[in-house]
Design a protein around this motif. Structure first.
Motif, mmCIF file in Angstrom:
data_model
loop_
_atom_site.group_PDB
_atom_site.id
_atom_site.type_symbol
_atom_site.label_atom_id
_atom_site.label_comp_id
_atom_site.label_asym_id
_atom_site.label_seq_id
_atom_site.Cartn_x
_atom_site.Cartn_y
_atom_site.Cartn_z
ATOM 1 N N ALA A 31 0.232 -1.301 -0.069
ATOM 2 C CA ALA A 31 -0.052 -0.097 -0.045
ATOM 3 C C ALA A 31 0.773 1.088 0.025
ATOM 4 C CB ALA A 31 -0.743 0.032 1.078
ATOM 5 N N ASP A 32 1.922 0.926 0.158
ATOM 6 C CA ASP A 32 2.688 2.380 1.002
ATOM 7 C C ASP A 32 4.309 2.401 -0.002
ATOM 8 O OD1 ASP A 32 4.499 4.980 1.277
ATOM 9 O OD2 ASP A 32 3.655 4.397 3.647
ATOM 10 N N ASP B 97 7.924 1.493 2.703
ATOM 11 C CA ASP B 97 7.789 -0.387 2.928
ATOM 12 C C ASP B 97 9.433 -0.766 2.363
ATOM 13 O OD1 ASP B 97 7.737 -3.179 2.384
ATOM 14 O OD2 ASP B 97 5.769 -3.354 2.583
ATOM 15 N N SER C 5 1.369 2.965 -4.325
ATOM 16 C CA SER C 5 1.501 1.443 -4.613
ATOM 17 C C SER C 5 1.343 0.533 -5.027
ATOM 18 C CB SER C 5 -0.655 1.193 -3.891
ATOM 19 O OG SER C 5 -0.698 2.537 -2.497
ATOM 20 N N ALA D 46 -2.399 6.426 -3.441
ATOM 21 C CA ALA D 46 -1.619 5.370 -2.438
ATOM 22 C C ALA D 46 -3.474 4.546 -1.821
ATOM 23 C CB ALA D 46 -1.518 5.807 -0.957
ATOM 24 N N GLU E 235 -5.189 0.565 -0.477
ATOM 25 C CA GLU E 235 -5.020 -0.948 0.299
ATOM 26 C C GLU E 235 -5.619 -1.804 -1.038
ATOM 27 O OE1 GLU E 235 -4.174 -1.673 3.158
ATOM 28 O OE2 GLU E 235 -3.469 0.263 3.767
#
Length: 90
Positions: free
Chosen positions: A27-28, A32, A49, A72, A74
């Motif tokens: 997601a990031d 990450d 992402s 960004a 999820e």
């Protein structure tokens, strides 16, 4: 905006070592730590992402395919399933 990338060889090797044989969602991507070796590439591609899936030939990983998002987000289990099916179709 989503973008599809088939990774170059240097990225493939990193991704295979870090990610294994299953698709992975980040997601990031820029923060990450698992993607630290490719953060500069992510910045260049404006990737916020990313979904990454291995490409197989006869049970051997020959590369990866990534679907980048410029915003960004999820990713869902359905998103992971789509990228996995796309990798199998390539």
């Amino acid at each position: 905006m989503l973008a599809l990338h088939i990774a170059d060889r240097a990225i493939d090797q990193f991704e295979q070592e870090k990610l294994g044989q299953r698709p992975a969602a980040f997601a990031d991507a820029l923060n990450d730590p698992r993607l630290a070796p490719v953060h500069e590439l992510m910045r260049t591609r404006n990737t916020a992402s990313i979904l990454i899936a291995p490409l197989f030939v006869r049970d051997e990983i020959i590369g990866t395919v990534g679907i980048d998002s410029h915003t960004a987000r999820e990713f869902t289990d359905d998103d992971l399933a789509v990228v996995e099916r796309a990798a199998l179709a390539i």
